[in-house]
Design a protein around this motif. Sequence first.
Motif, PDB file in Angstrom:
ATOM      1  N   LEU A  26       0.731  -0.999   0.380  1.00  0.00           N
ATOM      2  CA  LEU A  26      -0.347   0.029  -0.238  1.00  0.00           C
ATOM      3  C   LEU A  26       0.965   1.014  -0.182  1.00  0.00           C
ATOM      4  O   LEU A  26       2.030   1.114   1.213  1.00  0.00           O
ATOM      5  N   LEU A  28       2.327   5.002   0.469  1.00  0.00           N
ATOM      6  CA  LEU A  28       1.352   6.354   1.056  1.00  0.00           C
ATOM      7  C   LEU A  28       2.343   7.244   1.360  1.00  0.00           C
ATOM      8  O   LEU A  28       3.913   6.734   0.305  1.00  0.00           O
ATOM      9  N   VAL A  39       0.947  -5.094   2.368  1.00  0.00           N
ATOM     10  CA  VAL A  39      -0.551  -5.067   1.825  1.00  0.00           C
ATOM     11  C   VAL A  39      -0.979  -6.024   3.216  1.00  0.00           C
ATOM     12  O   VAL A  39      -2.315  -6.037   3.774  1.00  0.00           O
ATOM     13  N   VAL A  42      -1.551  -4.342   6.570  1.00  0.00           N
ATOM     14  CA  VAL A  42      -2.639  -3.438   6.647  1.00  0.00           C
ATOM     15  C   VAL A  42      -3.790  -4.180   7.198  1.00  0.00           C
ATOM     16  O   VAL A  42      -4.087  -5.222   6.067  1.00  0.00           O
ATOM     17  N   ASP A  44      -6.822  -2.011   7.394  1.00  0.00           N
ATOM     18  CA  ASP A  44      -7.846  -0.912   7.746  1.00  0.00           C
ATOM     19  C   ASP A  44      -7.080   0.200   7.463  1.00  0.00           C
ATOM     20  O   ASP A  44      -5.899   1.329   7.584  1.00  0.00           O
ATOM     21  N   VAL A  45      -7.880   1.571   6.505  1.00  0.00           N
ATOM     22  CA  VAL A  45      -7.115   2.542   5.878  1.00  0.00           C
ATOM     23  C   VAL A  45      -8.034   3.497   7.030  1.00  0.00           C
ATOM     24  O   VAL A  45      -9.568   2.852   6.406  1.00  0.00           O
ATOM     25  N   MET A  93      -3.662  11.134   7.040  1.00  0.00           N
ATOM     26  CA  MET A  93      -4.501   9.111   6.883  1.00  0.00           C
ATOM     27  C   MET A  93      -4.424   8.406   7.895  1.00  0.00           C
ATOM     28  O   MET A  93      -3.128   8.673   8.181  1.00  0.00           O
ATOM     29  N   SER A  94      -4.646   7.646   8.389  1.00  0.00           N
ATOM     30  CA  SER A  94      -4.132   6.687   8.657  1.00  0.00           C
ATOM     31  C   SER A  94      -4.291   5.036   8.467  1.00  0.00           C
ATOM     32  O   SER A  94      -5.279   4.987   8.089  1.00  0.00           O
ATOM     33  N   VAL A  95      -3.056   4.769   8.452  1.00  0.00           N
ATOM     34  CA  VAL A  95      -2.822   3.371   7.701  1.00  0.00           C
ATOM     35  C   VAL A  95      -3.562   2.339   9.003  1.00  0.00           C
ATOM     36  O   VAL A  95      -1.985   2.223   9.861  1.00  0.00           O
ATOM     37  N   SER A 105      -1.786   1.835  14.310  1.00  0.00           N
ATOM     38  CA  SER A 105      -2.573   3.617  13.445  1.00  0.00           C
ATOM     39  C   SER A 105      -1.311   4.005  13.006  1.00  0.00           C
ATOM     40  O   SER A 105      -0.718   5.023  14.228  1.00  0.00           O
ATOM     41  N   VAL A 111      -3.236   8.009   1.460  1.00  0.00           N
ATOM     42  CA  VAL A 111      -2.197   6.824   1.013  1.00  0.00           C
ATOM     43  C   VAL A 111      -2.930   6.966  -0.746  1.00  0.00           C
ATOM     44  O   VAL A 111      -3.634   7.847  -1.137  1.00  0.00           O
TER      45      VAL A 111
END
Length: 161
Positions: A26, A28, A39, A42, A44-45, A93-95, A105, A111
């Motif tokens: 992913l 960012l 990925v 990961v 959630d986004v 943004m929060s990954v 997070s 992202v």
Amino acid sequence: MQAAMHGATGAPAGAGPADDAARMVLTLTVRGQLCGVPVLAVRDVLGLQSITRIPLAPPEVAGSLNLRGRIVTAIDLRPRLGLPPREAGTPAMSVVVEVGGELYSLLADGVGDVLSLDEEERAPNPPTLDEAWKQVSLGVHRLGDDLLVLLDVERLLAIAQ
């Protein structure tokens, strides 16, 4: 940022969905630098989140947030990577990633896409890469005119006490 899949010239014979997922990252951005996290880590986004400050926490710990009833520690990538803070009023943004059964997070400036990267095209960290970045980087990928720094999530979360 490029929307096409990079390095996906065809999976090797015998490669299955798990192999494909292991090659995916992913993307960012952190202060304009393109980065990637695997990925598979990961979960959630998220967009703008309410983050509660934690007293006496290191500067890279932005605080905690509530994700569907779970408390998640928010790590701001800017101070973690030795970069200046985000301008006031600029949302992060929060990954959300999972490491060792815990959720964290990672706060980034933006992202992007999910890309499939060919591991054979990964280059070692350039000697000019800042030391803070070298400590958390698995290497770099050239994507056209951009350089993607592949981040090691576990090392990123290993914050000195």
